[in-house]
Write a protein that holds these residues in place. Structure first.
Motif, PDB file in Angstrom:
ATOM      1  N   ALA A  29       0.840  -1.198   0.000  1.00  0.00           N
ATOM      2  CA  ALA A  29       0.000   0.000   0.000  1.00  0.00           C
ATOM      3  C   ALA A  29       0.876   1.249   0.000  1.00  0.00           C
ATOM      4  O   ALA A  29       2.075   1.195   0.325  1.00  0.00           O
ATOM      5  CB  ALA A  29      -0.898   0.001   1.233  1.00  0.00           C
ATOM      6  N   ALA A  30       0.286   2.347  -0.370  1.00  0.00           N
ATOM      7  CA  ALA A  30       1.021   3.622  -0.343  1.00  0.00           C
ATOM      8  C   ALA A  30       1.521   3.889   1.067  1.00  0.00           C
ATOM      9  O   ALA A  30       0.822   3.644   2.055  1.00  0.00           O
ATOM     10  CB  ALA A  30       0.104   4.750  -0.813  1.00  0.00           C
ATOM     11  N   GLY A  31       2.722   4.390   1.162  1.00  0.00           N
ATOM     12  CA  GLY A  31       3.298   4.718   2.463  1.00  0.00           C
ATOM     13  C   GLY A  31       3.906   3.535   3.198  1.00  0.00           C
ATOM     14  O   GLY A  31       4.235   3.642   4.383  1.00  0.00           O
ATOM     15  N   THR A  32       4.081   2.404   2.508  1.00  0.00           N
ATOM     16  CA  THR A  32       4.662   1.228   3.155  1.00  0.00           C
ATOM     17  C   THR A  32       6.173   1.369   3.298  1.00  0.00           C
ATOM     18  O   THR A  32       6.873   1.731   2.352  1.00  0.00           O
ATOM     19  CB  THR A  32       4.346  -0.046   2.356  1.00  0.00           C
ATOM     20  N   LYS A  33       6.661   1.085   4.485  1.00  0.00           N
ATOM     21  CA  LYS A  33       8.096   1.070   4.762  1.00  0.00           C
ATOM     22  C   LYS A  33       8.434  -0.249   5.447  1.00  0.00           C
ATOM     23  O   LYS A  33       7.587  -0.850   6.113  1.00  0.00           O
ATOM     24  CB  LYS A  33       8.489   2.248   5.658  1.00  0.00           C
ATOM     25  N   ALA A  34       9.672  -0.675   5.303  1.00  0.00           N
ATOM     26  CA  ALA A  34      10.037  -1.977   5.856  1.00  0.00           C
ATOM     27  C   ALA A  34      11.522  -2.031   6.186  1.00  0.00           C
ATOM     28  O   ALA A  34      12.319  -1.236   5.680  1.00  0.00           O
ATOM     29  CB  ALA A  34       9.669  -3.090   4.880  1.00  0.00           C
ATOM     30  N   ALA A  35      11.867  -2.999   7.037  1.00  0.00           N
ATOM     31  CA  ALA A  35      13.266  -3.240   7.372  1.00  0.00           C
ATOM     32  C   ALA A  35      13.415  -4.682   7.837  1.00  0.00           C
ATOM     33  O   ALA A  35      12.450  -5.310   8.286  1.00  0.00           O
ATOM     34  CB  ALA A  35      13.744  -2.282   8.461  1.00  0.00           C
ATOM     35  N   TYR A  36      14.632  -5.189   7.720  1.00  0.00           N
ATOM     36  CA  TYR A  36      14.948  -6.560   8.129  1.00  0.00           C
ATOM     37  C   TYR A  36      16.304  -6.568   8.822  1.00  0.00           C
ATOM     38  O   TYR A  36      17.213  -5.838   8.428  1.00  0.00           O
ATOM     39  CB  TYR A  36      14.988  -7.492   6.915  1.00  0.00           C
ATOM     40  N   HIS A  37      16.429  -7.405   9.846  1.00  0.00           N
ATOM     41  CA  HIS A  37      17.735  -7.552  10.504  1.00  0.00           C
ATOM     42  C   HIS A  37      17.929  -8.993  10.936  1.00  0.00           C
ATOM     43  O   HIS A  37      17.037  -9.599  11.529  1.00  0.00           O
ATOM     44  CB  HIS A  37      17.845  -6.640  11.727  1.00  0.00           C
ATOM     45  N   TRP A  81      24.302 -19.317  11.020  1.00  0.00           N
ATOM     46  CA  TRP A  81      22.866 -19.392  11.212  1.00  0.00           C
ATOM     47  C   TRP A  81      22.450 -18.314  12.200  1.00  0.00           C
ATOM     48  O   TRP A  81      23.196 -17.995  13.131  1.00  0.00           O
ATOM     49  CB  TRP A  81      22.475 -20.772  11.737  1.00  0.00           C
ATOM     50  N   PRO A  82      21.260 -17.739  12.048  1.00  0.00           N
ATOM     51  CA  PRO A  82      20.853 -16.647  12.943  1.00  0.00           C
ATOM     52  C   PRO A  82      20.561 -17.122  14.362  1.00  0.00           C
ATOM     53  O   PRO A  82      20.121 -18.251  14.580  1.00  0.00           O
ATOM     54  CB  PRO A  82      19.556 -16.124  12.292  1.00  0.00           C
ATOM     55  N   ILE A  83      20.809 -16.226  15.312  1.00  0.00           N
ATOM     56  CA  ILE A  83      20.251 -16.375  16.651  1.00  0.00           C
ATOM     57  C   ILE A  83      18.773 -16.010  16.577  1.00  0.00           C
ATOM     58  O   ILE A  83      17.913 -16.661  17.164  1.00  0.00           O
ATOM     59  CB  ILE A  83      20.983 -15.461  17.650  1.00  0.00           C
ATOM     60  N   CYS A  84      18.504 -14.970  15.816  1.00  0.00           N
ATOM     61  CA  CYS A  84      17.133 -14.552  15.528  1.00  0.00           C
ATOM     62  C   CYS A  84      17.178 -13.642  14.311  1.00  0.00           C
ATOM     63  O   CYS A  84      18.235 -13.123  13.950  1.00  0.00           O
ATOM     64  CB  CYS A  84      16.500 -13.825  16.719  1.00  0.00           C
ATOM     65  N   ASP A  85      16.032 -13.457  13.658  1.00  0.00           N
ATOM     66  CA  ASP A  85      15.918 -12.414  12.646  1.00  0.00           C
ATOM     67  C   ASP A  85      14.524 -11.805  12.745  1.00  0.00           C
ATOM     68  O   ASP A  85      13.589 -12.425  13.241  1.00  0.00           O
ATOM     69  CB  ASP A  85      16.247 -12.921  11.242  1.00  0.00           C
TER      70      ASP A  85
END
Length: 329
Positions: free
Chosen positions: A223-231, A241-245
């Motif tokens: 949708a308009a105005g969508t922002k995101a991030a990943y870590h 391998w991750p401890i968490c993500d």
């Protein structure tokens, strides 16, 4: 590794037909990149009668974006391509980053989206064939053993975590998978329902049927105005391998958050939505104090095992940082 028959699939229909001929005594499995399947075969956990190579099927490696329909990824699209595909990086940055941080460059160049979702747990007990043969209560043996990388949520029945890194982002984006069965019949299943808690007694940890092939991954148009991030948080920056993500997707109206999705991976048997934490964000303007409240809510109810309580504060910190990063994107 025992001997097996190798068959190159000519089409989706051909692959589905071959898979449908399998049985408990003579299992038939599909191979895409083979990054997980070959490991399972070498470890003696999987012993197929026939391996169906689906890399030979044309048309399953496409990427298509439509402003109304959203993003469609063929099951054979590699993680490397997902990470650098312009439309994915522009509109689904959390997925692009998740794919970019999975495994190593060599693995990402071969591993496929479909195979990544279908892979089995990376638990060192699960990967040890003698552990499968030992009998008894496997969960209890892990619960009292080396469990530092296992689940801190929903770990009453199984303590293993799902191994897909892109799955965390896909759950946050509300993605689905397309499954094709006999006669070309397809069904679409949300990724959040497709992934099942790992079970040593099942041949798969997903809702796929033995005579179905995962053919596509679909993500709704943002949708308009969508922002995101990943870590992704590991013990080291190099391959691990991750401890968490954590993946965070926010729908913003100016500085106000209208909708929020927070998905946490490698801390539960399947990627976990932090529902209560998401509610704290809706209708608010994000600041550092609110981000801390959200992060505390996200880890509320954790039930760590004997050696993985350290995951709780690590996850809390990663949620806080990822929420702030998404809002600032």
């Amino acid at each position: 590794m025992q001997s097996f028959e190798w068959v190159d699939a000519e089409s989706v229909e051909h692959a589905v037909s071959l898979l449908g001929e399998g049985s408990e005594r003579q299992p038939v499995v599909a191979k895409a990149g083979g990054m997980d399947l070959l490991d399972l075969m070498k470890n003696g956990v999987v012993a197929p009668h026939r391996v169906v190579n689906i890399k030979t099927i044309k048309g399953l490696d496409g990427v298509r974006f439509d402003a109304k329909q959203g993003l469609e990824l063929g099951a054979l699209v590699t993680l490397a391509r997902v990470s650098r595909e312009p439309e994915v990086r522009k509109r689904f940055v959390a997925l692009a980053d998740a794919a970019e941080h999975a495994a190593t460059p060599q693995v990402r160049n071969a591993a496929t989206m479909g195979g990544n979702l279908l892979q089995r747990p990376r638990c060192w007990y699960f990967r040890y064939d003698h552990f499968h043969q030992a009998g008894g209560d496997a969960v209890e043996r892990v619960r009292s053993g080396e469990n530092q990388y296992h689940a801190i949520f929903d770990n009453q029945r199984t303590v293993m975590v799902h191994a897909s890194t892109p799955a965390t982002a896909l759950v946050a984006y509300g993605a689905s998978v397309e499954l094709t069965g006999p006669g070309g019949k397809t069904r679409v299943v949300p990724v959040s329902e497709f992934l099942l808690p790992p079970d040593m007694k099942r041949s798969t940890d997903t809702a796929i049927a033995p005579n179905e092939l995962l053919t596509r991954v679909r993500i709704p148009a943002p949708a308009a105005g969508t922002k995101a991030a990943y870590h992704k948080q590991g013990e080291r920056e190099s391959y691990d391998w991750p401890i968490c993500d954590v993946a965070v997707v926010l729908q913003m109206d100016g500085r106000t958050i209208r909708q929020a999705a927070i998905a946490m991976g490698w801390v539960a048997p399947t990627p976990r939505r932090a529902a209560e934490a998401e509610k704290l964000l809706v209708g608010k303007t994000l600041n550092e104090d609110l981000a801390r409240q959200v992060a505390k809510a996200a880890v509320n109810g954790a039930t760590p095992l004997s050696k993985n309580a350290y995951k709780v504060p690590v996850l809390e910190a990663v949620v806080r940082r990822t929420v702030l990063a998404a809002a600032a994107a």
